[in-house]
Design an enzyme around this catalytic site. Sequence first.
Site, PDB file in Angstrom:
ATOM      1  N   ALA A   1       0.818  -1.211   0.000  1.00  0.00           N
ATOM      2  CA  ALA A   1       0.000   0.000   0.000  1.00  0.00           C
ATOM      3  C   ALA A   1       0.853   1.264   0.000  1.00  0.00           C
ATOM      4  O   ALA A   1       0.463   2.290  -0.560  1.00  0.00           O
ATOM      5  CB  ALA A   1      -0.953  -0.003   1.188  1.00  0.00           C
TER       6      ALA A   1
ATOM      7  N   ALA B   1      -1.618  -7.017   0.740  1.00  0.00           N
ATOM      8  CA  ALA B   1      -1.965  -8.398   1.090  1.00  0.00           C
ATOM      9  C   ALA B   1      -1.740  -8.724   2.558  1.00  0.00           C
ATOM     10  O   ALA B   1      -2.513  -9.482   3.155  1.00  0.00           O
ATOM     11  CB  ALA B   1      -1.148  -9.366   0.225  1.00  0.00           C
ATOM     12  N   HIS B   2      -0.696  -8.145   3.161  1.00  0.00           N
ATOM     13  CA  HIS B   2      -0.308  -8.647   4.497  1.00  0.00           C
ATOM     14  C   HIS B   2      -1.238  -8.207   5.625  1.00  0.00           C
ATOM     15  O   HIS B   2      -1.097  -8.658   6.753  1.00  0.00           O
ATOM     16  CB  HIS B   2       1.156  -8.307   4.810  1.00  0.00           C
TER      17      HIS B   2
ATOM     18  N   THR C   1       9.845  -7.218 -13.159  1.00  0.00           N
ATOM     19  CA  THR C   1       9.298  -8.577 -13.212  1.00  0.00           C
ATOM     20  C   THR C   1       8.304  -8.806 -12.087  1.00  0.00           C
ATOM     21  O   THR C   1       8.569  -8.457 -10.938  1.00  0.00           O
ATOM     22  CB  THR C   1      10.461  -9.592 -13.104  1.00  0.00           C
TER      23      THR C   1
ATOM     24  N   CYS D   1       4.335   1.753  11.827  1.00  0.00           N
ATOM     25  CA  CYS D   1       5.206   2.486  10.920  1.00  0.00           C
ATOM     26  C   CYS D   1       5.894   3.649  11.614  1.00  0.00           C
ATOM     27  O   CYS D   1       6.867   4.184  11.118  1.00  0.00           O
ATOM     28  CB  CYS D   1       4.409   3.009   9.741  1.00  0.00           C
TER      29      CYS D   1
HETATM   30  C1  LIG Z   1      -0.348  -0.937   6.566  1.00  0.00           C
HETATM   31  C2  LIG Z   1      -0.850   0.315   5.936  1.00  0.00           C
HETATM   32  C3  LIG Z   1      -0.184   0.902   4.862  1.00  0.00           C
HETATM   33  C4  LIG Z   1       1.141   0.381   4.344  1.00  0.00           C
HETATM   34  O1  LIG Z   1       1.008  -0.812   3.672  1.00  0.00           O
HETATM   35  P1  LIG Z   1       2.319  -1.629   3.222  1.00  0.00           P
HETATM   36  O2  LIG Z   1       1.790  -2.684   2.348  1.00  0.00           O
HETATM   37  O3  LIG Z   1       2.897  -2.149   4.493  1.00  0.00           O
HETATM   38  O4  LIG Z   1       3.215  -0.691   2.524  1.00  0.00           O
HETATM   39  C5  LIG Z   1      -0.729   2.029   4.293  1.00  0.00           C
HETATM   40  N1  LIG Z   1      -1.875   2.554   4.755  1.00  0.00           N
HETATM   41  C6  LIG Z   1      -2.544   2.027   5.792  1.00  0.00           C
HETATM   42  C7  LIG Z   1      -3.802   2.655   6.264  1.00  0.00           C
HETATM   43  C8  LIG Z   1      -2.051   0.893   6.429  1.00  0.00           C
HETATM   44  O5  LIG Z   1      -2.710   0.388   7.455  1.00  0.00           O
END
Ligand SMILES: *Cc1c(COP(=O)(O)O)cnc(C)c1O
Length: 390
Positions: free
Chosen positions: A67, A196-197, A236, A323
């Site tokens: 994301a 995805a995570h 890729t 984060c």
């Molecule tokens: C976790 C998160 C992200 C970041 O996603 P990543 O795939 O870890 O880069 C961005 N925005 C929100 C609201 C999130 O909860």
Amino acid sequence: MDYHATSPLDPRVLDAMMPALTTDFGNAASRTHSFGRHAESLVETARAQVAHSFGAQSDEIIFTSGATEANNIALKGIAEAYRQKGNHIITQVTEHKSVLDPLKYLEKNGIQVTYLPVDQQGSISLENLKKAITEKTILISIMSANNEIGTIQPTETIGKIAKERGIFFHVDAAQTLGKISMDVEKQGIDLLSCTAHKICGPKGIGALYVRKKNPHVHLNPLIHGGGHEGGIRSGTLNVPGIVGFGKACELAVAEMDKESARVRKLRDKLKAGLEKELDQIYVNGHPTERLPNNLNISFAYIDGQSLLTSLGETVAVSAGSACISGTPGPSFVLKAIGIREDLAHTAVRFGLGRFNTEEEVDRVIDVVVKTVKKLRAMSPLYQADKRSHE
Ligand SMILES: *Cc1c(COP(=O)(O)O)cnc(C)c1O
């Protein structure tokens, strides 16, 4: 109970990924042989699974590393592609850092950004949003739900306002995909970021939805190269990750109603259990417009960090967003909803998810109650406050 930060890989997702990690190792861009064509077909199946989880078409999905990258492509890509049309973007103060930091970068390069404030529950005012729009506004970026306090924004109404004024609407849906229903048509979304995570898929894979029709959205790429993903994101493709993301989307959406209800019940049990045993605890965020898996609580007279350290070996929770967990001081989201400084320092975020059980909730209530009572017993301020109430 830190599912807002990440989630375990669902064994069914791993099963789906295994062929792409072993025998089916082809490069999805190698169309001259069957290894490549097979990998391409795996990618296209996953692309449809991701697209269908929020009402999009397959050709509107661009795979990214997550994301964070999707947010960067959306914001910088629009700012560059529509420079002639305008230079103003509207967002809110409680966005994820992967929206706020690209916007800060763009501000150094001639883009003007309006950061809408939020109220005590974490909601923006739609009146403020309408007032902020100018002739130069090209994009509104408002997340569907917040990753710390779980507040859900009125995405559909924001989409209507954007559409009426001919402005693109971007949504960071990292926390809502598979939790509450998302539909890019119904909600008037032009760009959507997901990962995805957060839905029991693998790390390092996500997607950006880019509207193709009514209107067709153009983006300038950040990464130039072999022209993959319609030229927006060269490199890729991460075939195993993509296959896992597709499966994770399929499962999350198929099980969403049942699972959201189950997790909401666990969350409410956790809240009730803590409130029964502890005085002076306060829920942060919105009482009803809130993610079913989120609980953010301030425990007065406790230092949140001491609480996390004491819990750390048994319960995985966090003070705020993972984060920014390296940054000292209370979270900017809690500051933005205007909670008292002392309470902001004592906030703990619980994020429940697919593999949490009722038995775990009971254990967490027990451990948190004991730890809070122990820490408060050592707090002269709490003891004095308690005496004054007796
Ligand atoms: C976790 C998160 C992200 C970041 O996603 P990543 O795939 O870890 O880069 C961005 N925005 C929100 C609201 C999130 O909860």
